[in-house]
Enzyme design. Structure first.
Site, PDB file in Angstrom:
ATOM      1  N   SER A   1       7.431  -3.364  -6.224  1.00 44.04           N
ATOM      2  CA  SER A   1       6.689  -2.914  -5.050  1.00 44.04           C
ATOM      3  C   SER A   1       6.527  -4.095  -4.079  1.00 44.04           C
ATOM      4  O   SER A   1       7.528  -4.665  -3.652  1.00 44.04           O
ATOM      5  CB  SER A   1       5.345  -2.323  -5.468  1.00 44.04           C
ATOM      6  OG  SER A   1       4.785  -1.572  -4.423  1.00 44.04           O
TER       7      SER A   1
ATOM      8  N   ASP B   1      10.880   8.037  -4.827  1.00 39.98           N
ATOM      9  CA  ASP B   1       9.744   7.165  -4.525  1.00 39.98           C
ATOM     10  C   ASP B   1       9.116   7.537  -3.180  1.00 39.98           C
ATOM     11  O   ASP B   1       9.766   7.432  -2.134  1.00 39.98           O
ATOM     12  CB  ASP B   1      10.227   5.707  -4.486  1.00 39.98           C
ATOM     13  CG  ASP B   1       9.091   4.708  -4.476  1.00 39.98           C
ATOM     14  OD1 ASP B   1       7.975   5.071  -4.061  1.00 39.98           O
ATOM     15  OD2 ASP B   1       9.324   3.554  -4.876  1.00 39.98           O
TER      16      ASP B   1
ATOM     17  N   HIS C   1       7.933   5.746  -7.918  1.00 35.82           N
ATOM     18  CA  HIS C   1       7.563   4.346  -7.693  1.00 35.82           C
ATOM     19  C   HIS C   1       7.345   3.664  -9.043  1.00 35.82           C
ATOM     20  O   HIS C   1       6.220   3.499  -9.521  1.00 35.82           O
ATOM     21  CB  HIS C   1       6.302   4.284  -6.841  1.00 35.82           C
ATOM     22  CG  HIS C   1       6.066   2.948  -6.213  1.00 35.82           C
ATOM     23  ND1 HIS C   1       6.968   2.349  -5.355  1.00 35.82           N
ATOM     24  CD2 HIS C   1       5.023   2.074  -6.306  1.00 35.82           C
ATOM     25  CE1 HIS C   1       6.493   1.186  -4.954  1.00 35.82           C
ATOM     26  NE2 HIS C   1       5.318   0.991  -5.526  1.00 35.82           N
TER      27      HIS C   1
END
Length: 635
Positions: free
Chosen positions: A491, A576, A608
């Site tokens: 991330s 995602d 994600h």
């Protein structure tokens, strides 16, 4: 004189002998198979039913975690969920039913389901495709609400959520408030009535109050998003509220606040060095229990002597481990307790409130041997502009910490932080002989308002300098081999990985980007719809694509791919909703055009981060080979 001389000699000899005594030398750990670190636990996420008659837990079924239920003092369990497409992670008890959340392929549009303890009568409670449902209040210990929850659903408009009362047996949804004002947060009182609602204009947050759920809301406090004011619960009289607040100060403390008088009644607790994280409130006793925060390790300050005595008792009985009460029955006769530390994922115990004794009921990961895991050591170092950066250093067990291959692991968020706990990724890497450095760079939460604000519009700038300064600290300490340093993150940590090899191209020998942002312009355009009310905050914290276009362009790795020469491995979930697949696609395309080595893994059933076991095996297996190729063979 002679006597004193003899005494002096004896003291010197004793000191010399003591100096020769060394701590027992650690034995290097055997090489442990990658699947050992990342396979689903045998039994995890234990809960006890409200009537105290059942245990529930998550366990593997066809490679996915599902929920199982068994009677107390029985050995036979019933699997009550049957998901073979995606693991179930979030569940809890409500009455005699299990409530769980599930999305489709990682899209984060969670739907709620309920099922009886015997596995029958499965109900889809919020069967709205493409719509997200979240729990506002489980209504635990609220009389007359034994079969109900308060949930929020964004089926009217995608950007905002309406609160509903949900019957977990029938699935009946009753609208509690038609949210045409676009409130974005709710707080209930001890009776389960929604009494507070928050609203943002993008950069300011206004909290609104009403005396009962029959009255309209009126504003009582407005703050900028830079100030924290987070109401948690009402006091026993349903009058004043307990809130976390840093208004007028740097660190977040606990206050009692009067919403009618619009003022602080008093500050109840604060720590000088760290922000408080959460408030614990006992709804049955209608009393404040404790506040918790994270220093180098978890800390807790108690207000309730009964709960403090229980916690102290657990510390004595399960010495050397962090403990947490995760579930207890309505009558408070027994509880499920988790205990773990930095070297073990933890075990579950049954606690008897009457006898105050504990007994082990499950070891979810018996294949993880604590003696083979590495220690996670809190560290600090100075940034180039004088900030103190906290972090954790994990060294391979039993190996001299000199000239080691290193993995730099910046956390995601970025407005989050790393803490002291068992981390399978870190242990896996340490077992491969890598030293691993995790740093809470500027902007990480928990260290106060000033430290957090110092990250604004600093993606790829001073935030990245903090990461680089951690590398330089390791080199200066002699721990890192300068030629064998890699960077890996997910991330925002994936962004920091890409920024690291873009803006300091000679620093790293390899890089692994896991669902990371590559282009700040495209990232801003593809955030989930329910994040859009906070877009102005993003613009102030990261940068406005129009006003700060030069800044964002300078900080977007995808726009500077010509600088990258480090071998790169990218992993991405196709569904995602936070970091769109296009973020990885454009980076891969730009690098392949230039002939830079880039490996690309896409999982079509993930969002994600990879939740399904087989995908984790693939990812970490590929990461191991990639790092081995580019670090261990580099001399």
């Amino acid at each position: 004189m002679i006597k004193n001389s003899i005494l002096s000699v004896l003291v010197i000899l004793a000191l010399a002998l003591n100096s020769c005594k060394q701590e027992p030398k650690e034995t290097p750990a055997p090489l442990i198979d990658v699947k050992t670190f990342f396979k689903n636990g045998e039994k995890s996420s234990f809960r006890i039913s409200p009537d105290g008659n059942y245990f529930s837990y998550r366990a593997d079924y066809k490679g996915k975690t599902n929920v199982f239920v068994q009677k107390v003092n029985d050995t036979k369990a019933v699997r009550v969920t049957n998901d073979t497409l995606r693991s179930i992670f979030s569940y809890f008890w409500k009455g005699d039913r299990i409530i769980y959340a599930q999305d489709v392929g990682g899209d984060e549009n969670f739907q709620l389901f309920s099922v009886k303890a015997d596995g029958t009568d499965l109900k889809a409670l919020t069967p709205f495709p493409g719509v997200r449902s979240d729990i506002i209040d489980d209504l635990l210990d609220v009389q007359g609400k034994e079969k109900e929850l308060i949930v929020q659903i964004n089926k009217r408009v995608k950007e905002y959520f309406d609160p509903y009362l949900l019957n977990v047996e029938t699935g009946t949804l009753t609208l509690l408030y038609n949210n045409k004002e676009n409130f974005d947060g709710w707080v209930t009182d001890n009776n389960g009535a929604i009494r507070l609602a928050s609203k943002t204009d993008g950069v300011n947050i206004t909290w609104n109050y009403r005396n009962s759920d029959k009255e309209p809301f009126t504003p009582f406090i407005t703050t900028t998003f830079k100030d924290v004011f987070t109401p948690s619960s009402f006091d026993k009289d349903n009058k004043n509220i307990y809130a976390l607040s840093n208004i007028g100060k740097d660190k977040i403390g606990l206050v009692e606040y009067d919403p009618i008088g619009k003022k602080n009644v008093k500050e109840l607790f604060a720590d000088n060095n760290y922000d408080l994280d959460a408030i614990n409130y006992d709804r049955k006793k209608q009393s404040l229990t404790s506040v918790v925060w994270e220093a180098e390790k978890q800390e807790e300050h108690f207000f309730d002597k009964d709960w403090e005595e229980i916690k102290n008792n657990l510390k004595k009985q399960i010495e050397g481990y962090e403990t947490q009460i995760v579930s207890y029955d309505d009558a408070r006769t027994k509880a499920i307790v988790w205990a773990g530390n930095d070297r073990t994922p933890g075990k579950y115990y049954l606690y008897d409130f009457k006898t105050t004794k504990v007994k082990e009921v499950a070891n979810p990961f018996p294949w993880i041997e604590e003696k083979h895991m590495s220690y996670m050591k809190p560290i600090t170092y100075k940034s180039r502009d004088g900030l103190e950066i906290h972090g954790y250093l994990t060294l391979p067990l039993g190996i001299d910490p000199k000239n080691l291959p290193v993995i730099i692991n910046p956390h995601g968020g970025p407005w989050a932080r790393d803490g002291w706990q068992y981390n399978p990724e870190i242990q896996f890497l340490a077992n491969r002989g890598y030293a691993v450095l995790q740093m809470n760079y500027r902007g990480s939460t928990g260290y106060g308002k000033k430290f957090w604000e110092s990250s604004f519009k600093q993606w790829g700038k001073t935030m990245q300098d903090d990461v680089t300064d951690g590398v330089e600290w390791l080199k200066k300490e002699g721990i890192a081999d300068p030629n064998r340093i890699a960077i890996y993150g997910g991330s925002y940590g994936g962004y920091a990985t890409l920024a690291g090899i873009t803006f300091t191209p000679d620093l790293y020998a390899a890089a692994v980007d896991y669902v990371g942002v590559s282009n700040l312009f495209t990232f801003m355009n593809t955030i989930p719809p329910y994040w859009k009310p906070y877009l102005d905050q993003f613009h102030e914290m990261v940068g406005d694509p129009k006003k700060d276009s030069l800044l964002l362009a300078s900080a977007s790795p995808a726009l500077h791919a010509d600088k990258i020469k480090t071998p790169l491995f990218i992993a991405q979930g196709a569904n995602d909703p936070r970091v769109n697949k296009a973020e990885s696609d454009q980076m891969v395309e730009a690098l392949k055009k230039r002939g830079v080595v880039v490996e690309y893994m896409v999982k079509n059933d993930e969002g994600h981060g990879f939740h399904n076991q087989d995908n984790r095996f693939d990812f970490y297996g590929a990461m191991e080979k990639f790092l081995d190729k580019h670090l261990k063979q580099k001399k």
